[in-house]
Enzyme design. Structure first.
Site, mmCIF file in Angstrom:
data_model
loop_
_atom_site.group_PDB
_atom_site.id
_atom_site.type_symbol
_atom_site.label_atom_id
_atom_site.label_comp_id
_atom_site.label_asym_id
_atom_site.label_seq_id
_atom_site.Cartn_x
_atom_site.Cartn_y
_atom_site.Cartn_z
ATOM 1 N N GLY A 161 0.827 -1.204 0.000
ATOM 2 C CA GLY A 161 0.000 0.000 0.000
ATOM 3 C C GLY A 161 0.855 1.245 0.000
ATOM 4 C CB THR A 216 0.344 3.921 -4.621
ATOM 5 O OG1 THR A 216 -0.913 3.697 -3.979
ATOM 6 C CG2 THR A 216 0.841 2.610 -5.228
ATOM 7 C CB SER A 231 -6.229 3.057 13.029
ATOM 8 O OG SER A 231 -7.039 4.214 13.152
ATOM 9 C CE1 TYR A 289 -9.324 1.730 8.417
ATOM 10 C CE2 TYR A 289 -9.542 2.820 10.547
ATOM 11 C CZ TYR A 289 -8.797 2.513 9.423
ATOM 12 O OH TYR A 289 -7.514 3.005 9.308
#
Length: 251
Positions: A14, A16, A138, A151
């Protein structure tokens, strides 16, 4: 002055945009050759240009196990080892409890839980002794947020992985740590507010008001913390959750 990752082989999934891109760029600046993955080829190509000649881009969806196999076969053939693994690929969207669907659940858990699990598991044969594995958690994994429960649960699962994996890997001298950003100015965050620029700024302003430092974080600040965990400076740090959040999770 010696660079902290000189001669190391790193993988950033991940990588990018946002935190992943900033971290891959920082790892390369510190001497690592960095493999970067992403799901979209155009964004991957652009990221490699930004990172420079020390980067190799590979199109991978981390939730697809055959694509992970192909990635590790390539790294094995080209370098034969991984010194730093930053399992960062993931994401999510918001839905209140009454509107959660199976598709919503599967999308988030495939990206944030299944993808992280098999990214690390399939890397095991390549992980060098004293390798550093970093998982992206997170602050949402340890606090409540309206309409963000799936999430949040996925990031709590990531945190739980680290606690158990350090026991599974204790004979390998492989460190596993979780880095948990707070609100950070990334495309993934501002997109939660939709395409309207004023709404995006309103979201950032609101989030900043909830943070003791009075502002949101920048991807480069998360990258600095990831570099610390990747380096020998963190050689006796294992299994922790490092909050990089301006104090958000501490109040």
């Amino acid at each position: 002055m010696a660079r902290r990752l000189e001669g190391k082989i790193a993988l950033v999934t991940g990588g990018t945009t946002g935190i992943g891109l900033a971290t891959a760029r920082r790892f390369a600046q510190e001497g690592a050759h960095v493999y970067v993955t992403g799901r979209r080829q155009a964004e991957l190509d652009a990221a490699v240009v930004q990172i420079g000649s020390s980067a190799t881009g590979v199109q991978v969806d981390s939730s697809q196990l055959d694509q992970l196999d192909a990635l590790y076969q390539r790294i094995s053939a080209e370098y034969g080892r991984i010194d730093v693994l930053f399992a960062n690929a993931g994401g999510g969207s918001m839905l209140p409890l009454s509107e959660i669907t199976e598709t919503h659940y599967n999308d988030i858990f495939d990206r944030n839980v299944k993808g992280v699990l098999f990214t690390v598991q399939k890397a095991l044969p390549l992980l060098a002794k004293h390798a550093s594995v970093i998982l992206t958690g997170s602050t949402a994994g340890s606090s409540g947020t309206p309409a963000f429960s799936v999430y949040s649960a996925s990031k709590a699962a990531v945190r739980a992985f680290a606690r158990s994996w350090i026991l599974d890997l204790k004979d390998r001298s492989v460190r596993v740590n979780t880095i948990s950003p707070g609100a950070t100015r990334t495309p993934g965050l501002v997109d939660l507010a939709g395409p309207d620029a004023s709404q995006q700024q309103g979201l950032l302003d609101y989030l900043a008001s909830q943070i003791p430092m009075g502002r949101v974080g920048e991807p480069e600040e998360i990258a600095s913390a990831a570099l610390f965990l990747a380096s020998d400076d963190a050689s006796f740090i294992n299994g922790i959750e490092l909050f990089v959040d301006g104090g958000q999770a501490q109040i």
